[in-house]
Design an enzyme around this catalytic site. Structure first.
Site, PDB file in Angstrom:
ATOM      1  N   GLU A  86      47.188  50.423  43.051  1.00 27.84           N
ATOM      2  CA  GLU A  86      46.653  49.284  43.358  1.00 27.84           C
ATOM      3  C   GLU A  86      47.668  48.036  43.260  1.00 27.84           C
ATOM      4  OE1 GLU A  86      45.241  50.734  39.078  1.00 27.84           O
ATOM      5  OE2 GLU A  86      46.341  51.567  41.008  1.00 27.84           O
ATOM      6  N   ARG A  91      51.118  43.814  46.829  1.00 27.98           N
ATOM      7  CA  ARG A  91      52.438  43.949  47.296  1.00 27.98           C
ATOM      8  C   ARG A  91      52.194  43.662  48.779  1.00 27.98           C
ATOM      9  NH1 ARG A  91      57.133  44.440  44.229  1.00 27.98           N
ATOM     10  NH2 ARG A  91      58.373  45.035  46.274  1.00 27.98           N
ATOM     11  N   LYS A 210      47.537  43.824  34.553  1.00 29.05           N
ATOM     12  CA  LYS A 210      48.130  42.930  35.606  1.00 29.05           C
ATOM     13  C   LYS A 210      46.844  42.353  36.552  1.00 29.05           C
ATOM     14  CE  LYS A 210      52.431  45.148  36.312  1.00 29.05           C
ATOM     15  NZ  LYS A 210      53.640  45.979  37.463  1.00 29.05           N
ATOM     16  N   ARG A 213      45.767  39.440  34.724  1.00 28.22           N
ATOM     17  CA  ARG A 213      46.610  38.228  34.949  1.00 28.22           C
ATOM     18  C   ARG A 213      46.264  37.527  36.245  1.00 28.22           C
ATOM     19  NH1 ARG A 213      52.948  39.484  35.017  1.00 28.22           N
ATOM     20  NH2 ARG A 213      51.996  40.873  37.122  1.00 28.22           N
TER      21      ARG A 213
END
Length: 238
Positions: A86, A91, A210, A213
């Site tokens: 993930e 990216r 993450k 976030r």
């Protein structure tokens, strides 16, 4: 880029996203015959335009469960620290977004109009056109709290969390070098570059944290001044 929970995604859309990712992965691995077809976690991002699912486009398909060992870290950005599926999908999405930004800044009006971005006149920067949406697919719950609790919770008709005050729930967690699973973050642990290079075990933020976030700060990161409207998270836990 705020995210919507998986249960807010219509079933037909979730099934479409899952199917497109699996079909693309099968295509890339020669019908699952390639050695690269042996994967543990599969992730990908699909882009849709408007309310219709026609013309849905697979932006990326990724797989991976590894994080870097501390000895291979680079202070010049030559190494990717976190290669969980993930995270690599995000990216890949960033690379796609930069490509679309280049289109928007093109002198060719036809290329410019084909971009998914438009300029924010008052605030500056750019934003997605109103009818563009992204959908993140993950074949299993992300490491961290999502994986620890979600797959093992007993399904009941009672709403809400039956154990909201459990000490082990809702903690920031990290992947630990050469370890299995994730561990809670300790305020007593301070990572330093020298300490990692001298053999200290590298800690990397869990995928659950993450993604949380991203919900607040956006998946685009601070260097890209873009207001991206919605990314739906589609989990197919197997």
């Amino acid at each position: 880029m705020p995210a919507e929970c998986a249960n807010n995604v219509p079933g037909d859309l979730a099934n479409l996203v899952s199917r497109l990712i699996m079909e693309k992965f099968s295509e890339l691995t020669d019908g699952m015959t390639s050695a690269y077809a042996r994967r543990k976690v599969l992730a990908g991002i699909v882009m849709t335009t408007g309310e219709s699912t026609e013309g849905a486009q697979v932006i990326c398909v990724t797989t991976g469960t590894k994080s870097i060992n501390g000895e291979y870290m680079s202070d010049k950005g030559f190494a990717v620290n976190d290669c969980h599926a993930e995270i690599i999908s995000r990216r890949s999405l960033l690379r796609f977004l930069y490509t679309e930004l280049e289109k928007h800044l093109s002198d060719n009006s036809e290329v410019k109009n084909s971009s998914i971005f438009e300029r924010r006149e008052e605030q500056g920067g750019y934003k997605l056109k109103d009818n563009v949406f992204f959908h993140l697919y993950i074949s299993t719950a992300p490491c961290g709290d999502s994986r620890i609790f979600s797959p093992h919770e007993k399904v009941t008709e009672e709403p809400g969390d039956r154990h909201p005050n459990r000490n082990s729930r809702g903690q920031l967690r990290t992947k630990i070098e050469s370890g299995e699973g994730t561990i809670p973050v300790s305020s007593q642990i301070t990572q330093t570059w020298d300490g990692i290079l001298e053999g200290g075990r590298l800690l990397t933020m869990s995928c659950s944290d993450k993604i949380a976030r991203w919900n607040v700060l956006g998946v685009q990161g601070k260097k890209m001044m873009i207001n991206v409207s919605v990314i739906n998270c589609v989990l197919a836990c197997t």
